[in-house]
Design an enzyme around this catalytic site. Structure first.
Site, mmCIF file in Angstrom:
data_model
loop_
_atom_site.group_PDB
_atom_site.id
_atom_site.type_symbol
_atom_site.label_atom_id
_atom_site.label_comp_id
_atom_site.label_asym_id
_atom_site.label_seq_id
_atom_site.Cartn_x
_atom_site.Cartn_y
_atom_site.Cartn_z
ATOM 1 C CG ASP A 178 56.469 -67.365 -22.520
ATOM 2 O OD1 ASP A 178 56.012 -67.308 -21.357
ATOM 3 O OD2 ASP A 178 56.212 -68.293 -23.294
ATOM 4 C CG HIS A 179 54.059 -63.874 -17.989
ATOM 5 N ND1 HIS A 179 53.135 -63.983 -18.991
ATOM 6 C CD2 HIS A 179 53.530 -64.513 -16.923
ATOM 7 C CE1 HIS A 179 52.099 -64.654 -18.558
ATOM 8 N NE2 HIS A 179 52.308 -65.001 -17.300
ATOM 9 C CG HIS A 241 52.671 -69.273 -21.395
ATOM 10 N ND1 HIS A 241 53.503 -68.193 -21.597
ATOM 11 C CD2 HIS A 241 51.417 -68.771 -21.403
ATOM 12 C CE1 HIS A 241 52.776 -67.095 -21.715
ATOM 13 N NE2 HIS A 241 51.512 -67.418 -21.604
#
Ligand code: NAD
Length: 487
Positions: A178-179, A241
């Site tokens: 999950d950047h 996110h």
């Protein structure tokens, strides 16, 4: 300020989907930047693996073109670019069949190297890839896999995917990316929270009035219309996110900054999230740009589905049912075609219990604001006296913890989220990756919300292009005598 770069051990990284959009825009530029920084050893090898028929030379050319396009400054590192391209090769492979696997297996021969397999392909290929890696003896203990989003589309599919991956790999070998968790500011949030005495004693419902998390984009669905219309903002952004950001804000202090200690605490937060009441959630679909509807059509036209009921915007209020947060609402919103591109977490503290100043002096709340984009930074709004004559008037000034100010002219070294996360994979550090049970718990909370929309035949509310979303989103807070922070 010179930052310390500790090189990682030599590794082989196979990028499945190495010709795709994500590889060209994010993964390869991130590797190149770590190579230039001296963190990626010259003995490392990157193997692009995809369906196209390409030679090593044509793939290397494609990578060079991608770096020129997506890694500003690649030209000025001509020597480094040549050396970097020297570590790259290509295998044509079929994730669903046997083509290319013998060649790939031959390339991965070393015993004492980290082997990382990046699944930058459609989720339907995650299982087949894992199975073939194992079938060809590549799922050994040095191996780890990196899995891109989306991780399932509901609890059932996420469970099935976890079970499939678990047949071939141990949980310690699976890196669900999950950047958002790789962003410098997100880690700085943890440093600010757990490295100072100042904040943690106030970090609870006694002192925090509410928390807002906004991830606003100005772009529409672009070329991803087909995928997006099957997902929507809830699946595409909130389940992963926004939930991850919420967890980092709300979790108890972990005993150590290590993968399972942190992820155990995040999991407890997700499991303590209360179900969302239907009147505490607002969905929207963006309208066309009135000045240029051809370039910026409305949502339904953009996805090619005139009857679509998928949301491009969602705002909701939720609570965390535990001692720390009982009574403190968390407001989350995310959307496309919004006023500004902005991702921000705001911790809005309560007013002082009593004001000693005259009523017209004004009254402010302290807000700790964590900005993730476009300009990363953390500020704390503090109330002071307006300077000069004229009596006691209070104003709000931001105490700036922005890196450029605090860390000197370069603002410290800026490292993109993908750079950090890929290096963490090689180092074997899972702290910033989602564990399987976290993902499942997040779906468990999300599924009834989405199911409720289907059951009720809910239709998203239209909202103007480049706005703050539907009016009902503002009302969600106005009803509570609060307001969204300006985007
Ligand atoms: P893409 O369509 O641009 O690329 C797909 C890649 O998969 C290509 O290299 C193609 O050759 C390869 N491929 C397709 N079928 C194959 C097969 N049978 N065997 C081997 N290789 C095969 O996709 P993308 O945009 O790069 O996305 C890749 C993954 O990353 C997807 O899961 C996507 O949801 C996810 N993702 C993408 C982005 C983004 O910005 N593009 C962002 C977040 C997550």
């Amino acid at each position: 300020m010179v930052s310390r770069v500790i090189p990682v051990d030599p590794f082989d990284l196979v990028v499945f989907g190495g010709t795709g959009d994500l590889a060209r825009r994010k993964i390869l530029p991130a590797l190149f930047r770590r190579f230039c920084a001296g963190q990626m050893p010259e003995t490392a090898r990157i193997i692009g693996a995809a369906r196209s028929d390409m030679s090593d030379a044509s793939y290397t050319q494609m990578v060079a073109d991608a770096l020129r396009e997506f890694s500003p400054g690649a030209q000025s590192h001509a020597d480094r670019l040549r050396d970097f391209l020297g570590v790259i090769s290509y295998v044509r492979i079929d994730a669903m069949g046997e083509a290319g696997w013998a060649e790939l297996t031959q390339k991965i021969t070393s015993v004492d190297r980290v082997e990382a397999y990046y699944f930058s392909v459609a989720p339907s290929l995650f299982g087949p890839l894992a199975e073939r890696l194992q079938g060809h003896g590549l799922a050994d203990r040095n191996a780890r896999i990196v899995v891109e989003k989306p991780f399932g589309r509901d609890l059932e599919t996420a469970k099935a995917l976890n079970a499939t991956l678990a047949r071939y790999f141990d949980e310690t070998q699976i890196y669900r990316i999950d950047h958002y968790l790789g962003k410098e500011t997100v880690q700085n949030l943890m440093a600010v929270r757990f490295g100072n005495m100042l904040f943690e004693p106030l970090w609870n419902s006694q002192f925090v009035d509410h928390i807002q998390i906004t991830v606003a984009e100005t772009v529409g669905v672009g070329g991803r219309g087909e995928y997006y219309d099957r997902a929507g903002a809830m699946r595409d952004m909130v389940q992963n996110h926004l939930m991850q950001l919420l967890c980092l804000i709300a979790m108890e202090p972990p005993a150590r900054f290590d993968p399972d200690a942190v992820r155990d605490e995040k999991l407890k937060v997700i499991r303590a999230l209360e179900p969302v009441e239907p009147h505490h959630i607002v969905r929207g679909q963006y309208n066309a740009d009135p000045d240029d509807a051809d370039t910026y059509p409305d949502y339904r036209t953009a996805v090619g589905n005139p009857r679509s009921r998928t949301e491009s915007f969602v705002a909701l209020k939720t609570h965390i049912a535990n001692w720390r947060w009982a009574g403190t609402p968390f407001y989350l919103r995310t959307g496309k075609r919004m006023r500004e591109r902005s991702s921000e977490i705001s911790i809005v503290f309560k007013e002082t219990p009593h004001s000693i100043f005259a009523e017209d002096a004004g009254r402010h709340r302290n807000v700790l604001s964590i900005k993730l984009q476009p300009n990363e930074g953390i500020t704390l709004g503090v109330t002071i006296k307006e300077p000069g004559p004229g009596g006691m008037r209070l104003i709000d000034v931001p105490l700036d913890m922005t890196f450029a100010e605090a860390l000197g002219p370069d603002g410290g070294e800026t490292v993109d989220a993908y750079e950090r996360l890929i290096m963490d994979v090689i180092r074997g550090n899972q702290t910033l990756f989602m564990r399987g049970d976290e993902v499942e718990a997040a779906w468990d909370w999300t599924d009834p919300i989405i199911q409720g929309w289907t059951d009720r035949g809910d239709v998203p509310k239209p909202y103007d292009s480049l706005s703050d979303g539907p009016d009902a989103s503002a009302q969600l807070l106005v009803r509570d005598k609060r307001e969204w922070r300006k985007i």
